[in-house]
Structures are given as C-alpha cells and as structure tokens.
Scaffold this active site. Structure first.
Site, mmCIF file in Angstrom:
data_model
loop_
_atom_site.group_PDB
_atom_site.id
_atom_site.type_symbol
_atom_site.label_atom_id
_atom_site.label_comp_id
_atom_site.label_asym_id
_atom_site.label_seq_id
_atom_site.Cartn_x
_atom_site.Cartn_y
_atom_site.Cartn_z
ATOM 1 N N HIS A 1 30.126 46.095 36.032
ATOM 2 C CA HIS A 1 30.401 44.661 36.087
ATOM 3 C C HIS A 1 31.720 44.347 36.797
ATOM 4 O O HIS A 1 32.131 43.199 36.881
ATOM 5 C CB HIS A 1 30.436 44.126 34.643
ATOM 6 C CG HIS A 1 30.351 42.648 34.522
ATOM 7 N ND1 HIS A 1 31.362 41.896 33.950
ATOM 8 C CD2 HIS A 1 29.378 41.771 34.887
ATOM 9 C CE1 HIS A 1 31.008 40.628 33.948
ATOM 10 N NE2 HIS A 1 29.820 40.525 34.512
ATOM 11 N N LYS B 1 34.668 43.685 39.634
ATOM 12 C CA LYS B 1 34.772 43.045 40.951
ATOM 13 C C LYS B 1 36.141 43.403 41.523
ATOM 14 O O LYS B 1 37.158 42.799 41.169
ATOM 15 C CB LYS B 1 34.644 41.528 40.858
ATOM 16 C CG LYS B 1 33.257 41.024 40.442
ATOM 17 C CD LYS B 1 33.113 40.861 38.967
ATOM 18 C CE LYS B 1 31.787 40.220 38.591
ATOM 19 N NZ LYS B 1 31.597 40.175 37.116
ATOM 20 N N ASP C 1 43.093 49.246 52.684
ATOM 21 C CA ASP C 1 44.130 50.126 53.232
ATOM 22 C C ASP C 1 45.153 50.603 52.198
ATOM 23 O O ASP C 1 46.257 51.017 52.559
ATOM 24 C CB ASP C 1 44.870 49.435 54.383
ATOM 25 C CG ASP C 1 43.999 49.273 55.621
ATOM 26 O OD1 ASP C 1 42.998 50.013 55.737
ATOM 27 O OD2 ASP C 1 44.322 48.417 56.462
ATOM 28 N N HIS D 1 32.875 30.398 34.542
ATOM 29 C CA HIS D 1 32.610 31.824 34.713
ATOM 30 C C HIS D 1 33.884 32.655 34.607
ATOM 31 O O HIS D 1 33.854 33.878 34.701
ATOM 32 C CB HIS D 1 31.946 32.061 36.073
ATOM 33 C CG HIS D 1 31.347 33.415 36.246
ATOM 34 N ND1 HIS D 1 31.910 34.405 37.020
ATOM 35 C CD2 HIS D 1 30.208 33.959 35.734
ATOM 36 C CE1 HIS D 1 31.168 35.483 36.989
ATOM 37 N NE2 HIS D 1 30.119 35.250 36.212
ATOM 38 N N LYS E 1 37.456 34.548 33.426
ATOM 39 C CA LYS E 1 37.891 35.457 32.368
ATOM 40 C C LYS E 1 39.404 35.628 32.531
ATOM 41 O O LYS E 1 39.894 36.621 33.087
ATOM 42 C CB LYS E 1 37.202 36.830 32.488
ATOM 43 C CG LYS E 1 35.658 36.758 32.573
ATOM 44 C CD LYS E 1 35.180 36.836 33.998
ATOM 45 C CE LYS E 1 33.699 37.076 34.158
ATOM 46 N NZ LYS E 1 32.802 36.192 33.504
ATOM 47 N N ASP F 1 52.493 33.118 25.624
ATOM 48 C CA ASP F 1 53.892 32.725 25.794
ATOM 49 C C ASP F 1 54.161 32.362 27.249
ATOM 50 O O ASP F 1 53.362 31.665 27.867
ATOM 51 C CB ASP F 1 54.819 33.811 25.261
ATOM 52 C CG ASP F 1 54.701 33.958 23.739
ATOM 53 O OD1 ASP F 1 54.139 33.051 23.100
ATOM 54 O OD2 ASP F 1 55.146 34.977 23.201
#
Length: 416
Positions: A113, A115, A120, A298, A300, A305
């Site tokens: 899952h 991404k 380089d 969508h 996350k 603080d």
C-alpha cells in the site's frame, strides 16, 4: 531496516494531486541516474498516462527505472501500456499477482500500500496519493483530498536504500524455512549522504508483516502520549486499535486539544459506519470530531503540539495497522507543523461539520452490547489478524504475467 532519525532535511507539503503530480513529473524529467517508484494504484487515465510518458522519456535517455505496483490495486493496466515501458527498459514489478476467480480478485489481504518515489537518491516523495485522476480537484465531487511530503536531505538515501532492499527481498526465493518465516530485507548500500538541505529531523517509518508489524502505530502512540497542547489527526479510514484510542482519550482528559478529521462523504459507506461506532466513546472523553463533507477524504496526516508531524500511506484501520505494507515520514519541524496545522484548521472551519455528543447519544441494551463487541474486537484484532497467512513478498516482472480476464474497481473492499 531500523527506523533512524536524520537531521538536516527540507520537507515540503504537497496537497492533492494538483500539487503532487506536476512536481513529481518534473523531478522524473530531471532524473539523471535512477527512479524508484512504488504505488498501490496506477490507472490508465490522464494521470496514469502522464506518468507513463514521464517514465518512458526518462528510460529512453538511460535512466534506470524500477516501478512496483500492487497486484490488487493496479490490476487492469493494458498489455500495450506495460509493453511500452518494458521495451524502453523500465522494470515493472507486480506485488503478489494472483489469478482471478470468476473475474474477482482474491488477493485481498496484505497489500503493498506504499506510495514512494525516489529520484537519484537526492529527492523523495512519500504520502497517500495514487496515480489516478480522482486525486485532481477537477475530477468533481468525488475527487479525493490527500497529501504527500517531498523530502530533500540526509533521509533520502535511506528511503532509497529501503526501496532497493524491498526489490531484492521480493525477487529472491528463500532457501530455508527460517528465511521463509523470518526473512529480512537484504542490506543494500545507499547513495552518499547529501549535505543538509533544511532544519527538519525526519525518519521513514514502515509497517510490514515481519520485523515492523506495529511501528507506525507505535510512533502515533508515543506522540499522542507526549502531547501537551494539541493532537490533530486527519485520516480517511479510522478504526484503530484499543491502545491508540486509549491514548487519544487520555490526552483529551488531561486537557490536550484532540481533534479528528474523518470522512463525512466516504468513498466506501462502511468506513463511516465503522468510525461512528467509536464516536460516543471518544466524544465523552473530550475528543472533538469533525467530518469532512466537501468530498472523500483520503489523507493520512497528523500533528502534535508545534513540532511533530506525519504524512504517509497508513490509515488508522485494521488493514493498514495489522496487514498492509505501509510507509510514513515522521518529522520534527516547527515550520512544517505550523503549515499543516493552518491547513487542517482551514479544513475544519470551511469544509467540516463538527459532531457533538448530542448527535450520537444512544441508550438501550443493543447499544451496550454493540459497544462491548466493538471494543472486544479493538482489543484483540491485531492478534487475530496475525493468524492470517504471512507470505514472503513476491514481485513478478510484468512481462511474465499471464493475461488476466475481467475487471473490477479497486474500491470494492479495499481502502486505497
């Protein structure tokens, strides 16, 4: 790979595909040596075609490219689409490809899952945005709200090393039972550490089914436990374990400003049903809940603080916390925390509805029984899910895959 803090990084928040896609395509166009890319979803739409073109152009000028896609999340790329890449020298790896049963994908659990993009060994992107047009605002009411972080500095070679190691782990066949059960990613050299590019301390936190089963959740719990002013979390699929819920309640009860931004217009109705089972328990402790109503959420992301923040692929639900392979970047940087906080405050003010305890107050025997069953599940689901088979990650080069018949959409039963 151990999760280690590296100082001297520059971190940049990219909001939605509208900011992420042009930036990542620009970096691929400027690549000189190597592009490493992992994604759950790659669709053959205008965004997927743009990525395809960027990778082809880079490969034709001699850049070494490895792309890893998930066998469940990206099941329907056409033979011509894949063939053009492989003929140009792009190595396309498919994580856990499986044959369909009556046209349906059966490889539902333990998905890749993540991404991630590394260019380089000097620049990396980690987040939750897939390569599909529904991450662009012009997609319409169902366009997804999401985030990626761009990183420059000493953390980048470590991300590069991690992705290279996953490629080697997925391609090799374990030779002993111990390696099959407890296989570790091989040690892979990283590019030389670049000079400091900014002021952020950062680490790559990953979740797998071997050595790092609960690392991302643990980092969340540590941050929440140490919070003194605020804990703000925006998460698409929210049904965490009991220990994380307990830390949220404790933080609110000691006076911390705890706010959750959750889906109000979910892409899958079950998401909202599951989260709402927890509302009364959280609201009664002083946690504030805001439902994002503009379009599907969508993202996350989270902050505590005025220093700690995280952006990544991991939802706070059983799939991400106990089954899937995930990656988050965790940062300690005041400027990034401030920027993310200002953005989340704007979302709560303009695009969310706050849920009050009066909106969810319920009484009766069924409510008490339901609460008992839900929290029994939350206490034990990591152990229960651990009973599901754990297989060594298997990567198959796309040109060796048999042709799959039929198609179905990724949102059927699997969060993205």
């Amino acid at each position: 790979m151990k999760h280690v803090w590296f100082s001297g990084n520059r971190v940049t928040l990219l909001i939605n595909g509208d900011a992420f896609f042009p930036r990542v395509f620009e970096c691929i166009a400027a690549a000189e040596h190597e592009v490493l890319l992992e994604t759950f979803i790659w669709f053959e739409d205008k965004v997927g075609l743009a990525l395809h073109a960027a990778l082809l152009a880079a490969a034709r000028r001699g850049v070494q490219i490895d792309v890893t896609i998930d066998g469940y999340g990206s099941p329907d790329l056409s033979p011509a689409f894949i063939s053009a890449l492989t003929q140009a020298g792009v190595r396309v790896h498919v994580f856990d490809p499986s044959p369909r049963l009556w046209g349906y994908r059966t490889n539902v659990f333990r998905r890749m899952h993540r991404k991630i993009v590394v260019v380089d060994g000097t620049r990396a992107f980690v987040g939750g945005i897939n390569y599909s047009a529904d991450h662009l605002v012009d997609f319409g009411p169902t366009a997804k709200q999401d985030y990626t972080v761009e990183i420059e500095g000493p953390l980048v070679p470590q991300i590069q090393r991690y992705v290279r190691g996953q490629l080697l782990l997925g391609q090799r066949e374990p030779s002993t039972l111990r390696q099959r059960l407890f296989g570790r990613a091989p040690v892979v050299p990283a590019s030389p550490a670049p000079p400091a590019a900014g002021t952020a301390e950062a680490l790559l936190a990953t979740r797998d089914n071997r050595e790092h089963r609960s690392d991302i959740e643990r980092h969340y719990r540590i941050a929440i436990r140490g919070a003194r002013q605020r804990v703000w979390i925006a998460n698409a699929y929210f049904f965490p374990g009991y220990r994380l819920l307990r830390q949220l309640r404790k933080a609110a009860q000691r006076g911390v400003d705890v706010r959750l931004i959750l889906q109000g217009e979910p892409d899958m109705p079950i998401v909202k049903i599951a989260a709402r089972l927890l509302y009364h328990h959280l609201l009664s402790a002083g946690v504030k809940i805001h439902e994002y109503r503009e379009r599907p959420l969508h993202g996350k992301v989270a902050l505590t603080d005025d220093v700690w923040s995280t952006v990544g692929s991991s939802n706070l639900d059983p799939l991400s916390l106990a089954l899937n392979l995930e990656a988050n970047v965790i940062m300690k940087d005041r400027a990034f925390n401030l920027l993310l906080g200002e953005h989340l405050a704007q979302l709560m003010q303009s695009s969310c509805k706050e849920i009050l305890i009066g909106d969810v107050s319920e009484t009766g025997l069924w409510v008490r029984l339901r609460s008992f069953l839900v929290f029994h599940l939350l206490r034990h689901y990591p152990a229960w899910f651990g009973w599901l088979p754990v297989h060594t990650p298997r990567l198959t080069l796309a040109h060796t895959l048999p042709k799959q018949a039929g198609s179905d959409h990724v949102n059927e039963g699997q969060a993205s």
